[in-house]
Scaffold this motif. Structure first.
Motif, PDB file in Angstrom:
ATOM      1  N   UNK A   1       4.435  30.084 -26.660  1.00 20.07           N
ATOM      2  CA  UNK A   1       5.640  29.424 -27.166  1.00 20.07           C
ATOM      3  C   UNK A   1       6.016  29.932 -28.544  1.00 20.07           C
ATOM      4  N   UNK A   2       5.035  30.111 -29.401  1.00 19.61           N
ATOM      5  CA  UNK A   2       5.310  30.559 -30.757  1.00 19.61           C
ATOM      6  C   UNK A   2       5.890  31.952 -30.826  1.00 19.61           C
ATOM      7  N   UNK A   3       5.597  32.776 -29.826  1.00 18.07           N
ATOM      8  CA  UNK A   3       6.076  34.153 -29.818  1.00 18.07           C
ATOM      9  C   UNK A   3       7.360  34.286 -28.994  1.00 18.07           C
ATOM     10  N   UNK A   4       7.411  33.645 -27.844  1.00 17.19           N
ATOM     11  CA  UNK A   4       8.503  33.880 -26.905  1.00 17.19           C
ATOM     12  C   UNK A   4       9.659  32.888 -27.014  1.00 17.19           C
ATOM     13  N   UNK A   5       9.435  31.713 -27.568  1.00 17.61           N
ATOM     14  CA  UNK A   5      10.502  30.726 -27.690  1.00 17.61           C
ATOM     15  C   UNK A   5      11.406  31.129 -28.851  1.00 17.61           C
ATOM     16  N   UNK A   6      12.683  31.422 -28.571  1.00 18.35           N
ATOM     17  CA  UNK A   6      13.570  31.889 -29.648  1.00 18.35           C
ATOM     18  C   UNK A   6      13.680  30.896 -30.810  1.00 18.35           C
ATOM     19  N   UNK A   7      13.554  29.620 -30.537  1.00 18.55           N
ATOM     20  CA  UNK A   7      13.624  28.623 -31.595  1.00 18.55           C
ATOM     21  C   UNK A   7      12.414  28.623 -32.504  1.00 18.55           C
ATOM     22  N   UNK A   8      11.285  29.092 -32.005  1.00 19.95           N
ATOM     23  CA  UNK A   8      10.046  29.097 -32.790  1.00 19.95           C
ATOM     24  C   UNK A   8       9.668  30.477 -33.315  1.00 19.95           C
ATOM     25  N   UNK A   9      10.126  31.531 -32.666  1.00 25.11           N
ATOM     26  CA  UNK A   9       9.675  32.881 -33.008  1.00 25.11           C
ATOM     27  C   UNK A   9       9.979  33.250 -34.458  1.00 25.11           C
ATOM     28  N   UNK A  10      11.161  32.934 -34.934  1.00 19.07           N
ATOM     29  CA  UNK A  10      11.514  33.258 -36.320  1.00 19.07           C
ATOM     30  C   UNK A  10      10.644  32.519 -37.323  1.00 19.07           C
ATOM     31  N   UNK A  11      10.440  31.232 -37.080  1.00 20.42           N
ATOM     32  CA  UNK A  11       9.594  30.435 -37.969  1.00 20.42           C
ATOM     33  C   UNK A  11       8.144  30.904 -37.912  1.00 20.42           C
ATOM     34  N   UNK A  12       7.682  31.256 -36.719  1.00 16.89           N
ATOM     35  CA  UNK A  12       6.318  31.757 -36.565  1.00 16.89           C
ATOM     36  C   UNK A  12       6.125  33.039 -37.359  1.00 16.89           C
ATOM     37  N   UNK A  13       7.077  33.950 -37.236  1.00 16.92           N
ATOM     38  CA  UNK A  13       6.983  35.204 -37.967  1.00 16.92           C
ATOM     39  C   UNK A  13       7.039  34.964 -39.474  1.00 16.92           C
ATOM     40  N   UNK A  14       7.939  34.094 -39.924  1.00 15.47           N
ATOM     41  CA  UNK A  14       8.063  33.803 -41.362  1.00 15.47           C
ATOM     42  C   UNK A  14       6.779  33.190 -41.913  1.00 15.47           C
ATOM     43  N   UNK A  15       6.203  32.232 -41.189  1.00 14.51           N
ATOM     44  CA  UNK A  15       4.958  31.610 -41.660  1.00 14.51           C
ATOM     45  C   UNK A  15       3.799  32.600 -41.649  1.00 14.51           C
ATOM     46  N   UNK A  16       3.784  33.464 -40.649  1.00 12.42           N
ATOM     47  CA  UNK A  16       2.726  34.477 -40.587  1.00 12.42           C
ATOM     48  C   UNK A  16       2.828  35.429 -41.774  1.00 12.42           C
ATOM     49  N   UNK A  17       4.026  35.867 -42.080  1.00  7.29           N
ATOM     50  CA  UNK A  17       4.225  36.746 -43.238  1.00  7.29           C
ATOM     51  C   UNK A  17       3.842  36.022 -44.526  1.00  7.29           C
ATOM     52  N   UNK A  18       4.209  34.741 -44.650  1.00  2.31           N
ATOM     53  CA  UNK A  18       3.843  33.957 -45.828  1.00  2.31           C
ATOM     54  C   UNK A  18       2.327  33.867 -45.988  1.00  2.31           C
ATOM     55  N   UNK A  19       1.623  33.635 -44.903  1.00  3.24           N
ATOM     56  CA  UNK A  19       0.159  33.557 -44.943  1.00  3.24           C
ATOM     57  C   UNK A  19      -0.424  34.883 -45.433  1.00  3.24           C
TER      58      UNK A  19
END
Length: 170
Positions: free
Chosen positions: A28-46
């Protein structure tokens, strides 16, 4: 100040584990368009925070048992991309998952080896994240049971969108 720093580190470990185990490394975190952007942003922040902490505290790099395996994996992935260009999109999804898993392992290993994270804090983070994942799975099971009774065989997916992965996690 030391006690506050310990609490902040513990909170960061809990948040990191909760994010990675409930959204960041899931389908879901990778494939759901509503979550993918936030997942990527949080991953980059980490990653940015980890690199800033490494630089600020002057952490040294420690060898790990997976260093050799990492380079073999990178070689295998590179060969797969070159020899199978038609599967590049699926390979990129695999790269995301493996990159997150390997990156998480290196970040946690580095933080443990340099004393920035205590084992107890990591265990706390994993336990809290496990409660969240379990709660979603059991919530789905109870919703299914209330709608269908206890007949048949339910397949709750939890936050993972895959009942087999949820079962392996539990």
């Amino acid at each position: 100040m030391k006690k506050t720093s310990g609490r902040l580190t513990r909170a960061a470990a809990v948040i990191l584990c909760s994010f990675l185990l409930t959204v960041g490394t899931t389908f879901s975190g990778v494939m759901n368009p509503g979550l993918a952007g936030a997942t990527l942003a949080l991953t980059v922040l980490i990653i940015v925070v980890w690199l800033a902490v490494r630089w600020q505290r002057g952490w040294s790099w420690h060898q790990t048992p997976l260093d050799g395996a990492f380079w073999l994996w990178a070689l295998a992935f590179g060969l797969s991309l070159v020899l199978n260009p038609e599967a590049a999109r699926r390979s990129a999804i695999g790269l995301w998952y493996m990159g997150i898993y390997i990156g998480t392992w290196y970040v946690l290993s580095d933080a443990l080896a340099n004393g920035g994270l205590q084992r107890e804090m990591l265990v706390d983070g994993l336990l809290v994240a496990g409660v969240v994942v379990s709660a979603f799975g059991y919530g789905q099971l109870l919703n299914w049971a209330s709608a269908h009774g206890w007949t048949g065989l339910p397949r709750p997916v939890g936050v993972y969108d895959n009942p087999n992965f949820l079962g392996a996690f539990l």
